[in-house]
Design a protein around this motif. Structure first.
Motif, PDB file in Angstrom:
ATOM      1  N   TYR A  36     -65.669 -23.066  68.595  1.00 15.45           N
ATOM      2  CA  TYR A  36     -64.397 -22.373  68.750  1.00 15.45           C
ATOM      3  C   TYR A  36     -63.539 -22.523  67.499  1.00 15.45           C
ATOM      4  CZ  TYR A  36     -60.043 -20.734  70.806  1.00 15.45           C
ATOM      5  OH  TYR A  36     -58.887 -20.043  71.053  1.00 15.45           O
ATOM      6  N   ARG A  37     -63.529 -23.699  66.927  1.00 16.87           N
ATOM      7  CA  ARG A  37     -62.774 -23.928  65.693  1.00 16.87           C
ATOM      8  C   ARG A  37     -63.303 -23.078  64.542  1.00 16.87           C
ATOM      9  NH1 ARG A  37     -59.506 -28.595  65.028  1.00 16.87           N
ATOM     10  NH2 ARG A  37     -59.961 -28.538  62.807  1.00 16.87           N
ATOM     11  N   ASP A  38     -64.531 -22.636  64.669  1.00 10.83           N
ATOM     12  CA  ASP A  38     -65.150 -21.853  63.603  1.00 10.83           C
ATOM     13  C   ASP A  38     -64.691 -20.391  63.610  1.00 10.83           C
ATOM     14  OD1 ASP A  38     -66.866 -22.093  61.387  1.00 10.83           O
ATOM     15  OD2 ASP A  38     -68.500 -21.110  62.459  1.00 10.83           O
ATOM     16  N   ILE A  39     -64.000 -19.971  64.685  1.00 14.58           N
ATOM     17  CA  ILE A  39     -63.467 -18.610  64.757  1.00 14.58           C
ATOM     18  C   ILE A  39     -62.033 -18.633  64.239  1.00 14.58           C
ATOM     19  CG2 ILE A  39     -63.034 -16.623  66.229  1.00 14.58           C
ATOM     20  CD1 ILE A  39     -64.936 -17.835  68.281  1.00 14.58           C
ATOM     21  N   ARG A  40     -61.789 -17.960  63.124  1.00 10.71           N
ATOM     22  CA  ARG A  40     -60.488 -18.038  62.478  1.00 10.71           C
ATOM     23  C   ARG A  40     -59.922 -16.650  62.251  1.00 10.71           C
ATOM     24  NH1 ARG A  40     -63.115 -22.157  58.260  1.00 10.71           N
ATOM     25  NH2 ARG A  40     -63.128 -24.017  59.574  1.00 10.71           N
ATOM     26  N   PHE A  41     -58.632 -16.548  62.470  1.00  9.27           N
ATOM     27  CA  PHE A  41     -57.954 -15.293  62.169  1.00  9.27           C
ATOM     28  C   PHE A  41     -57.861 -15.128  60.658  1.00  9.27           C
ATOM     29  CE2 PHE A  41     -54.541 -12.263  61.746  1.00  9.27           C
ATOM     30  CZ  PHE A  41     -54.730 -11.413  62.826  1.00  9.27           C
ATOM     31  N   SER A  44     -52.953 -10.398  58.986  1.00  9.36           N
ATOM     32  CA  SER A  44     -51.748 -10.743  59.746  1.00  9.36           C
ATOM     33  C   SER A  44     -50.894  -9.510  60.017  1.00  9.36           C
ATOM     34  CB  SER A  44     -50.922 -11.780  58.985  1.00  9.36           C
ATOM     35  OG  SER A  44     -51.644 -12.976  58.814  1.00  9.36           O
ATOM     36  N   ILE A  45     -50.403  -9.410  61.244  1.00  9.95           N
ATOM     37  CA  ILE A  45     -49.543  -8.299  61.637  1.00  9.95           C
ATOM     38  C   ILE A  45     -48.276  -8.335  60.784  1.00  9.95           C
ATOM     39  CG2 ILE A  45     -48.387  -7.185  63.581  1.00  9.95           C
ATOM     40  CD1 ILE A  45     -51.467  -7.470  63.855  1.00  9.95           C
ATOM     41  N   TRP A  46     -47.872  -7.198  60.247  1.00 11.96           N
ATOM     42  CA  TRP A  46     -46.707  -6.972  59.390  1.00 11.96           C
ATOM     43  C   TRP A  46     -46.863  -7.501  57.973  1.00 11.96           C
ATOM     44  CZ3 TRP A  46     -44.479  -9.917  63.880  1.00 11.96           C
ATOM     45  CH2 TRP A  46     -44.311  -9.089  65.001  1.00 11.96           C
ATOM     46  N   LYS A  47     -48.016  -8.069  57.619  1.00  9.53           N
ATOM     47  CA  LYS A  47     -48.171  -8.609  56.271  1.00  9.53           C
ATOM     48  C   LYS A  47     -47.984  -7.532  55.213  1.00  9.53           C
ATOM     49  CE  LYS A  47     -51.427 -11.064  53.241  1.00  9.53           C
ATOM     50  NZ  LYS A  47     -50.491 -12.134  52.860  1.00  9.53           N
ATOM     51  N   GLN A  55     -50.230 -13.855  63.875  1.00  9.33           N
ATOM     52  CA  GLN A  55     -51.673 -13.997  63.982  1.00  9.33           C
ATOM     53  C   GLN A  55     -52.031 -14.244  65.449  1.00  9.33           C
ATOM     54  OE1 GLN A  55     -53.315 -16.836  61.220  1.00  9.33           O
ATOM     55  NE2 GLN A  55     -52.245 -15.937  59.467  1.00  9.33           N
ATOM     56  N   LEU A  56     -53.315 -14.105  65.759  1.00 13.25           N
ATOM     57  CA  LEU A  56     -53.765 -14.122  67.142  1.00 13.25           C
ATOM     58  C   LEU A  56     -54.834 -15.180  67.341  1.00 13.25           C
ATOM     59  CD1 LEU A  56     -54.074 -10.258  67.310  1.00 13.25           C
ATOM     60  CD2 LEU A  56     -52.157 -11.626  68.181  1.00 13.25           C
ATOM     61  N   SER A 104     -62.461  -7.326  66.552  1.00 13.18           N
ATOM     62  CA  SER A 104     -63.259  -8.410  65.964  1.00 13.18           C
ATOM     63  C   SER A 104     -63.058  -8.509  64.465  1.00 13.18           C
ATOM     64  CB  SER A 104     -64.744  -8.199  66.278  1.00 13.18           C
ATOM     65  OG  SER A 104     -65.213  -6.983  65.715  1.00 13.18           O
ATOM     66  N   GLU A 105     -62.579  -7.426  63.830  1.00 16.88           N
ATOM     67  CA  GLU A 105     -62.359  -7.458  62.386  1.00 16.88           C
ATOM     68  C   GLU A 105     -61.155  -8.319  62.006  1.00 16.88           C
ATOM     69  OE1 GLU A 105     -64.325  -6.178  60.020  1.00 16.88           O
ATOM     70  OE2 GLU A 105     -65.678  -5.752  61.692  1.00 16.88           O
ATOM     71  N   TYR A 106     -60.360  -8.700  62.988  1.00 23.32           N
ATOM     72  CA  TYR A 106     -59.259  -9.628  62.705  1.00 23.32           C
ATOM     73  C   TYR A 106     -59.765 -11.047  62.431  1.00 23.32           C
ATOM     74  CZ  TYR A 106     -55.759  -6.289  64.479  1.00 23.32           C
ATOM     75  OH  TYR A 106     -54.940  -5.216  64.678  1.00 23.32           O
ATOM     76  N   PHE A 107     -60.998 -11.353  62.818  1.00 25.72           N
ATOM     77  CA  PHE A 107     -61.488 -12.730  62.808  1.00 25.72           C
ATOM     78  C   PHE A 107     -62.684 -12.889  61.884  1.00 25.72           C
ATOM     79  CE2 PHE A 107     -59.454 -11.973  66.882  1.00 25.72           C
ATOM     80  CZ  PHE A 107     -58.640 -13.088  67.031  1.00 25.72           C
ATOM     81  N   SER A 108     -62.854 -14.105  61.397  1.00 26.04           N
ATOM     82  CA  SER A 108     -64.051 -14.490  60.674  1.00 26.04           C
ATOM     83  C   SER A 108     -64.671 -15.678  61.376  1.00 26.04           C
ATOM     84  CB  SER A 108     -63.716 -14.862  59.220  1.00 26.04           C
ATOM     85  OG  SER A 108     -62.874 -16.002  59.181  1.00 26.04           O
TER      86      SER A 108
END
Length: 534
Positions: free
Chosen positions: A97-102, A107-110, A119-120, A148-152
């Motif tokens: 779970y820690r390996d999934i990062r926003f 980031s919204i409004w960046k 961030q989510l 899914s493109e929000y996350f790595s």
């Protein structure tokens, strides 16, 4: 401190030595501004094509929208919302779970250069519930579907991220709190109705909640959950951001509005309306949750190189009569609940007053940087009590302290109950010059002759911006046992006083203690309270 919610309570998922949000290896998140790499703009997935949103839909929105949703929700029997994760994500480990990062660039409004970014949090591990999110601009809400493109994901996670709209598990707000060049993590909503925030220069510590139900009761605690969030687009010329939330549980539905203004102390104005399905008898308003392992007034069973380990060291109450009550926290052998009756309280909160590194000696956790959380009721909250629950723990990963306001009268089923309060994250409330406050509480054995020996208590007081020329009279009261050898003297290290006394518990297993300093003239002095248990 990140919380996992279980049937019996909450505990910190991230070890104190880490002190980070669960999904990131570094905290606070620092996103550098004006980088040469252009941010990736990732629009939300279309609601009409992919979303199964029940609440945070694409629709018109105004200040009463969430209230109307909560009212309609409460008129129906509670329905458990079951939105299972894909099998591959449902059973991932902590490390996965820690390996999934926003992605910070998502980031919204960046890309818009606004004073805030959002961030989510991905779903998974202990955070299984689907949380809906919508963005609000003007009078329009737009559902923010999972992308899914929000996350790595790194090499630890062996599963592919889903493509369907699975929602999120929470959100976090970023703001350049400590430097204009970085967007620090300012506030997090994740796990049931838990949220936490920071003041300038502080690290995450204690948490707040939307509502507490049946805390420390034999039938088990009920944990309401924020099912959905509506986040208003911030203005370019203001440091205000507004978050709306829908609360739901078997007993109650509710609408919350959080108006957030960061600073040295971050102020969050909370406006809440509850719609109970049943009579709310064991209800806690404005609850706070913290950790207390040990300090200098409770080290009898401690084998730790650090003198003190806690996110908060005391409960402070400014009651309706203007009296300041200082109640040092304890890590008892058995669960204990204390109630401080009051009428229209002016404020209460869990305070971290000890700010010296030397008191903790922890190079990783830095407990001296944990924020205090002060609750200021708005309007007349009437009769009730500030409740403090202290739960035994043998580890600093457990949050074992809970405080809240319990109204004297139950909140009736079918009613609409509105209340407002301000949360102040950062430093404790300021006091007027000359006020005498408790600086330190310590205790130890007064003799070694008895199986249950006398206890020696030492209380240091500090005079805020004043002098300690006058030696006050010390009055110490106890509900049982015998108090002897009461001595009051000047304490030059704190510009205050030291009160010492001995307590012989005799046959008592629980004793309530109260200490007051009396001066010849009027002077604001904190009243020291403590519960001793065998």
């Amino acid at each position: 401190m990140l919380l996992a919610i279980t049937a019996g309570g909450c505990f910190n998922l991230a070890a104190q030595q880490d002190n980070t949000p669960l999904v990131d290896p570094v905290s606070p998140i620092a996103i550098k501004l004006n980088t040469e790499v252009q941010p990736t703009v990732l629009p939300p997935v279309s609601l009409e094509q992919t979303s199964k949103a029940r609440f945070a839909k694409t629709a018109s929105f105004d200040s009463d929208s969430v209230v109307k949703i909560a009212r309609r929700l409460a008129q129906k029997p509670y329905v458990t919302l079951t939105d299972p994760l894909p099998p591959g994500l449902a059973k991932i480990s902590y490390d996965e779970y820690r390996d999934i990062r926003f992605k910070p660039e998502a980031s919204i409004w960046k890309a818009e250069g606004l004073p805030y970014q959002m961030q989510l949090f991905h779903r998974g591990f202990y955070f299984q519930d689907l949380i809906e999110i919508a963005l609000v601009e003007g009078k329009q809400a737009t559902h923010l579907a999972y992308n899914s493109e929000y996350f790595s994901a790194g090499d630890v996670l062996s599963q592919r991220l889903p493509t369907e709209d699975i929602g999120y598990s929470g959100l976090r707000i970023h703001y350049p709190l400590n430097s204009p060049a970085y967007f620090d993590e300012l506030m997090v909503f994740q796990g049931a109705s838990y949220f936490r925030a920071l003041g300038k220069g502080s690290d995450y510590g204690l948490s707040s909640r939307g509502l507490a139900l049946n805390t420390a009761e034999p039938e088990g605690e009920e944990f309401p959950i924020f099912r959905a969030f509506w986040v208003e687009r911030p203005n370019t010329d203001s440091n205000l951001i507004v978050v709306h939330a829908l609360l739901d549980s078997p007993s109650v539905a509710g609408a919350y509005r959080f108006s957030v203004r960061p600073g040295d102390n971050t102020h969050i104005d909370v406006e809440a309306t509850l719609f109970p399905r049943i009579d709310l008898v064991k209800v806690g308003l404005a609850p706070s949750t913290s950790m207390f392992l040990h300090s200098m007034n409770g080290r009898q069973n401690t084998d730790d190189f650090r003198p003190e380990v806690h996110d908060s060291d005391a409960l402070l109450i400014l009651n309706g009569r203007g009296e300041r009550l200082w109640r040092p926290l304890a890590n008892p052998k058995q669960l204990q609940v204390s109630a401080f009756m009051d009428n229209s309280p002016q404020g209460f909160g869990l305070i971290q007053r000890e700010r010296s590194f030397e008191a903790y000696q922890d190079l990783e956790a830095h407990y001296e940087r944990r924020p205090s959380l002060w609750v200021e009721p708005v309007g007349n909250w009437g009769a009730g009590e500030v409740v403090l629950t202290e739960i035994p723990t043998d580890s600093e990963i457990h949050d074992n302290i809970v405080s809240y306001w319990k109204p004297k009268q139950a909140i009736a089923a079918g009613s609409e109950f509105h209340f407002t309060y301000r949360l102040i994250w950062g430093n404790e409330p300021e006091v007027d010059d000359g006020t005498v406050i408790v600086a330190r509480t310590a205790s130890g054995r007064a003799d070694i002759a008895k199986a249950t020996p006398r206890r020696l208590f030492v209380i240091d007081y500090q005079v805020k911006e004043g002098n300690n020329d006058e030696i006050p009279v010390a009055q110490v009261q106890s509900s049982a046992g015998v108090i002897t050898n009461v001595v009051i003297s000047r304490q030059p290290k704190t510009n205050g006083y030291r009160l010492a006394f001995e307590m012989d518990p005799q046959d008592a297993e629980l004793i309530e203690l109260r200490a007051e300093l009396k001066f010849t003239g009027p002077r604001d002095v904190e009243t020291w309270l403590y519960r001793w248990t065998l």
